[in-house]
Design an enzyme around this catalytic site. Structure first.
Site, mmCIF file in Angstrom:
data_model
loop_
_atom_site.group_PDB
_atom_site.id
_atom_site.type_symbol
_atom_site.label_atom_id
_atom_site.label_comp_id
_atom_site.label_asym_id
_atom_site.label_seq_id
_atom_site.Cartn_x
_atom_site.Cartn_y
_atom_site.Cartn_z
ATOM 1 N N GLY A 8 -42.310 -32.702 -30.528
ATOM 2 C CA GLY A 8 -43.320 -31.704 -30.913
ATOM 3 C C GLY A 8 -44.729 -32.255 -30.773
ATOM 4 O O GLY A 8 -45.639 -31.872 -31.528
ATOM 5 N N GLY A 11 -47.799 -29.909 -30.538
ATOM 6 C CA GLY A 11 -48.083 -28.992 -31.646
ATOM 7 C C GLY A 11 -49.282 -29.422 -32.484
ATOM 8 O O GLY A 11 -49.964 -30.404 -32.174
ATOM 9 N N GLN A 12 -49.508 -28.673 -33.570
ATOM 10 C CA GLN A 12 -50.713 -28.903 -34.381
ATOM 11 C C GLN A 12 -50.773 -30.336 -34.932
ATOM 12 O O GLN A 12 -51.764 -31.031 -34.750
ATOM 13 C CB GLN A 12 -50.765 -27.903 -35.553
ATOM 14 C CG GLN A 12 -52.077 -27.967 -36.326
ATOM 15 C CD GLN A 12 -51.987 -27.427 -37.754
ATOM 16 O OE1 GLN A 12 -50.908 -27.206 -38.287
ATOM 17 N NE2 GLN A 12 -53.129 -27.209 -38.367
ATOM 18 N N ARG A 36 -41.824 -27.023 -24.353
ATOM 19 C CA ARG A 36 -42.293 -25.969 -23.436
ATOM 20 C C ARG A 36 -43.632 -26.277 -22.790
ATOM 21 O O ARG A 36 -43.795 -26.178 -21.582
ATOM 22 C CB ARG A 36 -42.404 -24.625 -24.174
ATOM 23 C CG ARG A 36 -41.068 -23.957 -24.369
ATOM 24 C CD ARG A 36 -41.186 -22.925 -25.443
ATOM 25 N NE ARG A 36 -41.816 -23.518 -26.637
ATOM 26 C CZ ARG A 36 -42.262 -22.843 -27.674
ATOM 27 N NH1 ARG A 36 -42.190 -21.557 -27.682
ATOM 28 N NH2 ARG A 36 -42.785 -23.450 -28.715
ATOM 29 N N TYR A 142 -37.091 -20.213 -43.053
ATOM 30 C CA TYR A 142 -37.822 -21.481 -42.954
ATOM 31 C C TYR A 142 -37.447 -22.389 -44.126
ATOM 32 O O TYR A 142 -37.119 -23.570 -43.940
ATOM 33 C CB TYR A 142 -39.322 -21.178 -42.980
ATOM 34 C CG TYR A 142 -40.228 -22.372 -42.796
ATOM 35 C CD1 TYR A 142 -40.216 -23.118 -41.628
ATOM 36 C CD2 TYR A 142 -41.132 -22.733 -43.801
ATOM 37 C CE1 TYR A 142 -41.082 -24.195 -41.460
ATOM 38 C CE2 TYR A 142 -42.002 -23.800 -43.629
ATOM 39 C CZ TYR A 142 -41.967 -24.523 -42.461
ATOM 40 O OH TYR A 142 -42.825 -25.587 -42.286
ATOM 41 N N LYS A 146 -35.592 -26.008 -44.312
ATOM 42 C CA LYS A 146 -36.303 -27.169 -44.845
ATOM 43 C C LYS A 146 -35.488 -27.859 -45.944
ATOM 44 O O LYS A 146 -35.418 -29.089 -45.984
ATOM 45 C CB LYS A 146 -37.691 -26.767 -45.368
ATOM 46 C CG LYS A 146 -38.687 -26.475 -44.244
ATOM 47 C CD LYS A 146 -38.954 -27.733 -43.432
ATOM 48 C CE LYS A 146 -39.635 -27.479 -42.120
ATOM 49 N NZ LYS A 146 -39.755 -28.654 -41.254
ATOM 50 N N ILE A 172 -51.646 -27.271 -43.337
ATOM 51 C CA ILE A 172 -52.484 -28.308 -42.728
ATOM 52 C C ILE A 172 -53.632 -27.636 -41.980
ATOM 53 O O ILE A 172 -53.404 -26.745 -41.141
ATOM 54 C CB ILE A 172 -51.674 -29.181 -41.743
ATOM 55 C CG1 ILE A 172 -50.442 -29.786 -42.436
ATOM 56 C CG2 ILE A 172 -52.564 -30.282 -41.154
ATOM 57 C CD1 ILE A 172 -50.725 -30.770 -43.533
HETATM 58 C C1 AKB Z 1 -46.281 -22.718 -42.626
HETATM 59 O O1 AKB Z 1 -47.160 -22.004 -43.132
HETATM 60 O O2 AKB Z 1 -45.209 -22.287 -42.186
HETATM 61 C C2 AKB Z 1 -46.518 -24.204 -42.615
HETATM 62 C C3 AKB Z 1 -45.962 -24.850 -43.836
HETATM 63 C C4 AKB Z 1 -46.690 -24.775 -45.106
HETATM 64 O O3 AKB Z 1 -44.910 -25.418 -43.790
HETATM 65 N N1 AKB Z 1 -47.906 -24.485 -42.478
#
Ligand code: AKB
Length: 316
Positions: A8, A11-12, A36, A142, A146, A172
């Protein structure tokens, strides 16, 4: 010297972490892995790049062997907003991808850094001063990935001795690469729009408090944790870390100290609002401070000043 692979890397977080790791450990010792999008500019020119799709275990193993990798910073992941729209993709990348990384790490004796997130908490988690060890019943895909990821990393350490470590990142904020599809992305977009239009329409409601962090502190956290004395680590994975907690109004006020005419209005995205409401307002990160000396440099005022200065130059 360490031999590092960053997944990654375009990415950011990955794009800036790769550059910091190259500065610390030598350009040739840090392989930027991307799926990608091919990197451009200094990321491409300063060191090796390999196409690495974490869902392709053979490709991952081949890259690790080719460069004698001993440390993987696994940053490839699908963020919360996209994960709700594409749960299947989120499961595949966030779970199967992490499983592949851990398997390759086990076979090749690599240490692994994996970020978790404030998204690993849910509506039944205590929202204020959220403890390190507490209820985790997220109601988003998500969050599910996690929590499972945190447990998988703990399992690989306990069962196979893989040196897994990680933090729970808050939102972030950075001025280099845009985040893609997260719930906290408003706190990045607002700075760009403040400079371009002196106005921003926010997709989260006023009063929605979330933990946040400026990129330099997020990068230092990753490196410091990977360099920490393992005998002091009680938790290893999923350390709460935060540097500030604010809502859109507080962020707008900090921008108004530099751009007094800045206007904030709202057009709420119900999906991301519901996600944000299920996350903590502010986490207790004292175990990270005690176990590996976690500390930070940027508060809201200092971050805003730096963001507006850097973006002001960039967007001229
Ligand atoms: C998101 O908003 O999905 C991420 C996070 C807080 O994991 N920046």
């Amino acid at each position: 010297m360490k031999k590092i692979l960053v997944t990654g890397s375009v990415g950011q977080i990955g794009s800036e972490l790769t550059m910091l790791l190259r500065e610390l450990y030598g350009n040739e010792n840090v392989v930027a892995g991307g799926n990608r999008t091919k990197p451009s500019g200094k990321l491409l020119e300063s060191g090796p790049f390999e196409i690495v799709d974490c869902t392709d275990v053979a490709q991952l193993a081949e890259t690790v062997k080719k460069y004698n990798i001993d440390t993987i910073y696994h940053l490839a992941a699908i963020l919360s907003g996209v994960a709700e729209a594409k749960p299947n993709l989120a499961w595949n990348v966030n779970i199967n991808g992490l499983y592949n990384v851990l398997e390759v790490a086990r076979e090749n004796n690599c240490a692994v850094f994996t970020p978790s997130s404030i998204g690993a908490f849910g509506p039944s988690t205590p929202p204020d001063d959220t403890p390190q060890d507490t209820i985790q019943r997220p109601n988003t895909m998500y969050g599910v990935t996690k929590v499972a990821g945190e447990l998988l990393c703990d399992y690989y350490y306990k069962r196979f001795g893989v040196d897994t470590r990680g933090v729970r990142y808050p939102g972030i904020i950075s001025n280099e690469t845009l985040p893609g599809g997260g719930t906290t992305d408003y706190a990045v977009d607002i700075y760009y729009e403040a400079i371009k239009k002196k106005a921003y329409t926010c997709f989260l409601k006023a009063g929605t408090f979330l933990d946040m962090m400026y990129m330099p502190d997020a990068l230092t956290a990753a490196v410091d944790l990977m360099e920490a004395d393992p005998s002091k680590l009680v938790h290893r994975n999923a350390f709460n870390i935060s540097t500030m907690s604010f809502d859109p109004e507080m962020l707008a006020d900090s921008i108004r100290k530099h751009i007094p005419e800045f206007k904030l209005d709202y057009d709420i995205d119900p999906v991301r609002q519901a996600i944000a409401e299920s996350w903590p307002n502010n986490m207790d990160d004292s175990p990270a401070a005690e176990e590996w000396g976690w500390n930070y440099e940027y508060d809201l005022a200092k971050m805003t000043e730096d963001m507006l200065n850097v973006l002001g130059e960039k967007l001229k």
